[in-house]
Every structure is written in C-alpha cells, then in structure tokens.
Scaffold this motif. Structure first.
Motif, PDB file in Angstrom:
ATOM      1  N   MET A   1       0.841  -1.184   0.000  1.00  0.00           N
ATOM      2  CA  MET A   1       0.000   0.000   0.000  1.00  0.00           C
ATOM      3  C   MET A   1       0.884   1.246   0.000  1.00  0.00           C
ATOM      4  O   MET A   1       1.875   1.310   0.721  1.00  0.00           O
ATOM      5  N   PHE A   2       0.482   2.206  -0.798  1.00  0.00           N
ATOM      6  CA  PHE A   2       1.195   3.474  -0.885  1.00  0.00           C
ATOM      7  C   PHE A   2       0.293   4.600  -0.395  1.00  0.00           C
ATOM      8  O   PHE A   2      -0.896   4.628  -0.716  1.00  0.00           O
ATOM      9  N   ALA A   3       0.841   5.524   0.364  1.00  0.00           N
ATOM     10  CA  ALA A   3       0.099   6.710   0.765  1.00  0.00           C
ATOM     11  C   ALA A   3       0.023   7.649  -0.428  1.00  0.00           C
ATOM     12  O   ALA A   3       0.989   7.804  -1.177  1.00  0.00           O
ATOM     13  N   ALA A   4      -1.140   8.247  -0.631  1.00  0.00           N
ATOM     14  CA  ALA A   4      -1.340   9.170  -1.748  1.00  0.00           C
ATOM     15  C   ALA A   4      -2.413  10.168  -1.329  1.00  0.00           C
ATOM     16  O   ALA A   4      -3.002  10.056  -0.256  1.00  0.00           O
ATOM     17  N   THR A  17      -5.265   9.176   1.202  1.00  0.00           N
ATOM     18  CA  THR A  17      -5.780   7.837   0.950  1.00  0.00           C
ATOM     19  C   THR A  17      -4.611   6.889   0.765  1.00  0.00           C
ATOM     20  O   THR A  17      -3.453   7.310   0.834  1.00  0.00           O
ATOM     21  N   THR A  18      -4.900   5.638   0.545  1.00  0.00           N
ATOM     22  CA  THR A  18      -3.864   4.659   0.221  1.00  0.00           C
ATOM     23  C   THR A  18      -4.231   3.981  -1.086  1.00  0.00           C
ATOM     24  O   THR A  18      -5.411   3.834  -1.421  1.00  0.00           O
ATOM     25  N   VAL A  19      -3.204   3.585  -1.837  1.00  0.00           N
ATOM     26  CA  VAL A  19      -3.388   2.908  -3.114  1.00  0.00           C
ATOM     27  C   VAL A  19      -2.767   1.526  -3.005  1.00  0.00           C
ATOM     28  O   VAL A  19      -1.634   1.383  -2.543  1.00  0.00           O
ATOM     29  N   ASP A  20      -3.515   0.524  -3.428  1.00  0.00           N
ATOM     30  CA  ASP A  20      -3.024  -0.849  -3.431  1.00  0.00           C
ATOM     31  C   ASP A  20      -2.354  -1.110  -4.779  1.00  0.00           C
ATOM     32  O   ASP A  20      -3.034  -1.217  -5.798  1.00  0.00           O
ATOM     33  N   GLU A  21      -1.048  -1.185  -4.785  1.00  0.00           N
ATOM     34  CA  GLU A  21      -0.294  -1.340  -6.033  1.00  0.00           C
ATOM     35  C   GLU A  21      -0.588  -2.656  -6.742  1.00  0.00           C
ATOM     36  O   GLU A  21      -0.371  -2.780  -7.946  1.00  0.00           O
ATOM     37  N   SER A  22      -1.119  -3.642  -6.035  1.00  0.00           N
ATOM     38  CA  SER A  22      -1.434  -4.927  -6.669  1.00  0.00           C
ATOM     39  C   SER A  22      -2.653  -4.810  -7.591  1.00  0.00           C
ATOM     40  O   SER A  22      -2.942  -5.728  -8.358  1.00  0.00           O
ATOM     41  N   GLY A  23      -3.353  -3.669  -7.551  1.00  0.00           N
ATOM     42  CA  GLY A  23      -4.513  -3.439  -8.407  1.00  0.00           C
ATOM     43  C   GLY A  23      -4.153  -3.089  -9.835  1.00  0.00           C
ATOM     44  O   GLY A  23      -5.026  -2.946 -10.679  1.00  0.00           O
ATOM     45  N   VAL A  44      -6.730   6.230 -10.802  1.00  0.00           N
ATOM     46  CA  VAL A  44      -5.378   6.124 -10.264  1.00  0.00           C
ATOM     47  C   VAL A  44      -4.479   5.529 -11.334  1.00  0.00           C
ATOM     48  O   VAL A  44      -4.784   4.489 -11.921  1.00  0.00           O
ATOM     49  N   ARG A  45      -3.372   6.215 -11.618  1.00  0.00           N
ATOM     50  CA  ARG A  45      -2.414   5.722 -12.608  1.00  0.00           C
ATOM     51  C   ARG A  45      -1.021   5.681 -11.992  1.00  0.00           C
ATOM     52  O   ARG A  45      -0.634   6.583 -11.264  1.00  0.00           O
ATOM     53  N   TRP A  46      -0.284   4.629 -12.324  1.00  0.00           N
ATOM     54  CA  TRP A  46       1.100   4.485 -11.888  1.00  0.00           C
ATOM     55  C   TRP A  46       1.992   5.112 -12.935  1.00  0.00           C
ATOM     56  O   TRP A  46       1.926   4.769 -14.111  1.00  0.00           O
ATOM     57  N   ASP A  47       2.831   6.059 -12.528  1.00  0.00           N
ATOM     58  CA  ASP A  47       3.813   6.687 -13.407  1.00  0.00           C
ATOM     59  C   ASP A  47       5.154   6.025 -13.129  1.00  0.00           C
ATOM     60  O   ASP A  47       5.806   6.327 -12.131  1.00  0.00           O
ATOM     61  N   ALA A  48       5.550   5.118 -14.015  1.00  0.00           N
ATOM     62  CA  ALA A  48       6.777   4.342 -13.797  1.00  0.00           C
ATOM     63  C   ALA A  48       8.023   5.222 -13.818  1.00  0.00           C
ATOM     64  O   ALA A  48       8.967   4.966 -13.075  1.00  0.00           O
TER      65      ALA A  48
END
Length: 61
Positions: A1-4, A17-23, A44-48
């Motif tokens: 989980m990441f804080a965001a 909030t928190t984001v579950d990266e496994s999603g 929610v988008r992951w910016d690599a």
C-alpha cells in the motif's frame, strides 16, 4: 500500500488515501470525501518514470 492524496471534486479539500499497487497500473474506484462526504470517482495511474501514483477525482453522477 502506498500513501497518496487527491483533491475532492466537490469541496476542494485535499484527502489522504492509500493505493493498493497490486490493483495494477490503472485503477478506478469510488471513495467518499472525508470532509464533505461526497462520492469521488478516483482514477489512479502508476507513473513508472516518476515511481508514483497520480490520482484524478470527479464527482460520481
């Protein structure tokens, strides 16, 4: 989980909030604002390249 965080589309307050990266690298779900209780549809988008999540919010219609 990441804080965001995201800015509520209803009242403009910043919400933690928190984001579950496994999603996955793109997620969408509804989360109620902790201040005004309005439902926000979060995209929610992951910016690599930056190694961070970006969150956009709009009110659920």
């Amino acid at each position: 989980m990441f804080a965001a965080g995201f800015q509520c589309a209803g009242c403009g307050e910043w919400i933690e909030t928190t984001v579950d990266e496994s999603g996955g690298s793109k997620q969408q779900y509804v989360e109620d604002c902790q201040v005004c209780c309005q439902p926000n549809v979060l995209t929610v988008r992951w910016d690599a390249s930056d190694k961070e999540f970006t969150i956009t919010a709009e009110l659920e219609s």
